[in-house]
Design an enzyme around this catalytic site. Structure first.
Site, mmCIF file in Angstrom:
data_model
loop_
_atom_site.group_PDB
_atom_site.id
_atom_site.type_symbol
_atom_site.label_atom_id
_atom_site.label_comp_id
_atom_site.label_asym_id
_atom_site.label_seq_id
_atom_site.Cartn_x
_atom_site.Cartn_y
_atom_site.Cartn_z
ATOM 1 N N TYR A 240 22.985 -15.011 10.723
ATOM 2 C CA TYR A 240 21.701 -15.898 10.596
ATOM 3 C C TYR A 240 21.658 -17.108 11.264
ATOM 4 O O TYR A 240 20.506 -17.618 11.779
ATOM 5 C CB TYR A 240 21.175 -15.925 9.225
ATOM 6 N N ASN B 40 7.798 -11.070 9.449
ATOM 7 C CA ASN B 40 8.429 -11.662 10.531
ATOM 8 C C ASN B 40 9.347 -13.068 9.666
ATOM 9 O O ASN B 40 8.572 -13.510 9.244
ATOM 10 C CB ASN B 40 7.922 -12.211 11.848
ATOM 11 N N ASP C 150 10.528 -15.678 11.781
ATOM 12 C CA ASP C 150 10.175 -16.630 12.485
ATOM 13 C C ASP C 150 9.337 -17.420 12.027
ATOM 14 O O ASP C 150 8.398 -17.325 11.047
ATOM 15 C CB ASP C 150 10.109 -16.099 14.057
ATOM 16 N N HIS D 110 9.093 -11.354 3.995
ATOM 17 C CA HIS D 110 10.375 -11.095 3.991
ATOM 18 C C HIS D 110 11.422 -12.575 4.283
ATOM 19 O O HIS D 110 12.440 -12.413 4.672
ATOM 20 C CB HIS D 110 10.615 -10.122 5.163
ATOM 21 N N SER E 114 6.182 -1.048 13.212
ATOM 22 C CA SER E 114 6.686 0.142 13.304
ATOM 23 C C SER E 114 6.055 1.295 12.106
ATOM 24 O O SER E 114 6.228 1.979 12.300
ATOM 25 C CB SER E 114 8.012 0.692 13.434
ATOM 26 N N ASN F 231 -0.894 -2.166 18.388
ATOM 27 C CA ASN F 231 0.717 -2.193 18.454
ATOM 28 C C ASN F 231 1.075 -1.472 19.941
ATOM 29 O O ASN F 231 -0.068 -1.031 20.485
ATOM 30 C CB ASN F 231 0.990 -1.011 17.469
ATOM 31 N N LEU F 232 2.145 -1.537 20.251
ATOM 32 C CA LEU F 232 2.535 -1.059 21.720
ATOM 33 C C LEU F 232 2.387 0.367 21.717
ATOM 34 O O LEU F 232 2.215 0.729 22.878
ATOM 35 C CB LEU F 232 3.997 -1.501 22.145
ATOM 36 N N GLU F 233 2.804 1.025 20.762
ATOM 37 C CA GLU F 233 2.628 2.694 20.649
ATOM 38 C C GLU F 233 2.289 2.892 19.244
ATOM 39 O O GLU F 233 2.339 2.100 18.233
ATOM 40 C CB GLU F 233 4.022 2.951 21.006
ATOM 41 N N ALA G 95 0.792 -6.786 22.771
ATOM 42 C CA ALA G 95 -0.001 -7.826 21.786
ATOM 43 C C ALA G 95 -0.769 -8.801 22.365
ATOM 44 O O ALA G 95 -1.593 -9.235 22.050
ATOM 45 C CB ALA G 95 1.070 -8.356 20.533
#
Ligand code: OAD
Length: 227
Positions: free
Chosen positions: A55, A94, A96, A111, A173, A197-199, A215
Site C-alpha cells: 500500500y 476505487n 484513489d 472500499h 468488471s 465501460n471499455l468492454e 471512459a
C-alpha cells in the site's frame, strides 16, 4: 441523506487513463500480487510489513504528479455541479482520490481510501500521505476494505439505489460483490440502468443502456445527455 436522482458506481476503469492499473487486466494489479497476501486481513496478520509495503507503493504511485483526473472524472464533477450535490452520488470502488481532485463532493468510498489509515484499536481514521512503518506503530492499518470485510456505508448506498432515477456503472468488471449486484437493486426499483465501460462487464445483460469505449471519451458524451 437526501436521495440522489443519479447514482454512479465507478471502478478501476475510470482511472485507467489517469495512469492507475486496473485489477483484472493483463498486467493488472492482481496479476503481479496474490490477493490472499495483500488484500485480506489474514494476509495482513501473516506479514504486515509486506502488506504495508504494497500500500506504500500504491500511495506513492497515486501521488505521482503524472497521475491526474481525466475527462471522465471531470465530467462527473461537472454533472454534480450542474444538478447539485444532493442529486448526484458517486459510489466508488476505487481507493484513489481522483474524483475529489476533479471536484466531486458527494462520494462514498465503499472500499476505503488509500490516503487514509485506521487505528485498529479505536477505529480512528487519519489522513496519510507517506509510508507507513509497521515497526513504528503496530496499530495502524490501511483504510482499505479487504476481501471478506464489509464495504463501507452500505445502508446509505442501498437507500440511494432503491430510490434513484438513474444508476450508471462506469469502468467496473462486475466481478466483485456487493457492487456487482447494485444494478439488480436499481432495476428492481425502476431506475434507468446504464453501463459505460471499455468492454461488456459480467453483468452486461442487466443494463438497459450500454455504451462501450474509453471512459475519457464516452463518459463526457453521456453526461451531456443528463445536463
Ligand atoms: P477490474 O480491474 O476488475 O475491472 C476494470 C474494468 O474497467 C474492466 O471491465 C475494464 O474493461 C474496464 N476498463 C479498463 N480501461 C478502461 C477505460 N479506459 N475506460 C473504461 N473502462 C475501462 O476493476 P474493478 O471492477 O474496479 O477491490 O474491481 C472491483 C474491485 O476488485 C476493486 O475495487 C478491488 C478489486 O479487487 C478491493 O480491493 C476490495
Amino acid at each position: 441523506m437526501t436521495i440522489p436522482k443519479i447514482v454512479i458506481l465507478t471502478g478501476a476503469g475510470i482511472s485507467a487513463e489517469s495512469g492507475l492499473s486496473t485489477f483484472r487486466a493483463q498486467n493488472g494489479l492482481w496479476e503481479g500480487y496474490n490477493v490472499d497476501d495483500v488484500a485480506t486481513y489474514a494476509g495482513y496478520k501473516r506479514d504486515p510489513i509486506a502488506v504495508h509495503q504494497f500500500y506504500n507503493m500504491l500511495r506513492h504511485k497515486l501521488q505521482d504528479p503524472k497521475v491526474c483526473p481525466n475527462a471522465a472524472h471531470y465530467a462527473l464533477a461537472e454533472l454534480e455541479q450542474k444538478l447539485g450535490s444532493d442529486n448526484v452520488l458517486i459510489v466508488t470502488q476505487n481507493v484513489d482520490n481522483l474524483h475529489e481532485q476533479a471536484g466531486s463532493k458527494n462520494i462514498i468510498h465503499m472500499h476505503g481510501e488509500l490516503l487514509k489509515v485506521r487505528n485498529e484499536q479505536n477505529g480512528q481514521i487519519t489522513e496519510c500521505f507517506s509510508d507507513v512503518d509497521y515497526n513504528q506503530n503496530k496499530l495502524i492499518r490501511p483504510h482499505i476494505v479487504w476481501f471478506g470485510e464489509i464495504p463501507l456505508q452500505m445502508d446509505e448506498i442501498y437507500d440511494a439505489l432503491t430510490q434513484t432515477e438513474y444508476f450508471i456503472s462506469i469502468g467496473t468488471s462486475g466481478n466483485v460483490y456487493p457492487a456487482a449486484g447494485f444494478v439488480q437493486v436499481a432495476n428492481q426499483s425502476g431506475a434507468k440502468t446504464v453501463e459505460l465501460n471499455l468492454e461488456p462487464s459480467l453483468g452486461e445483460n442487466l443494463f438497459q443502456t450500454k455504451i462501450y469505449g474509453p471512459a475519457s471519451k464516452i463518459v463526457p458524451k453521456f453526461v451531456q445527455t443528463l445536463i
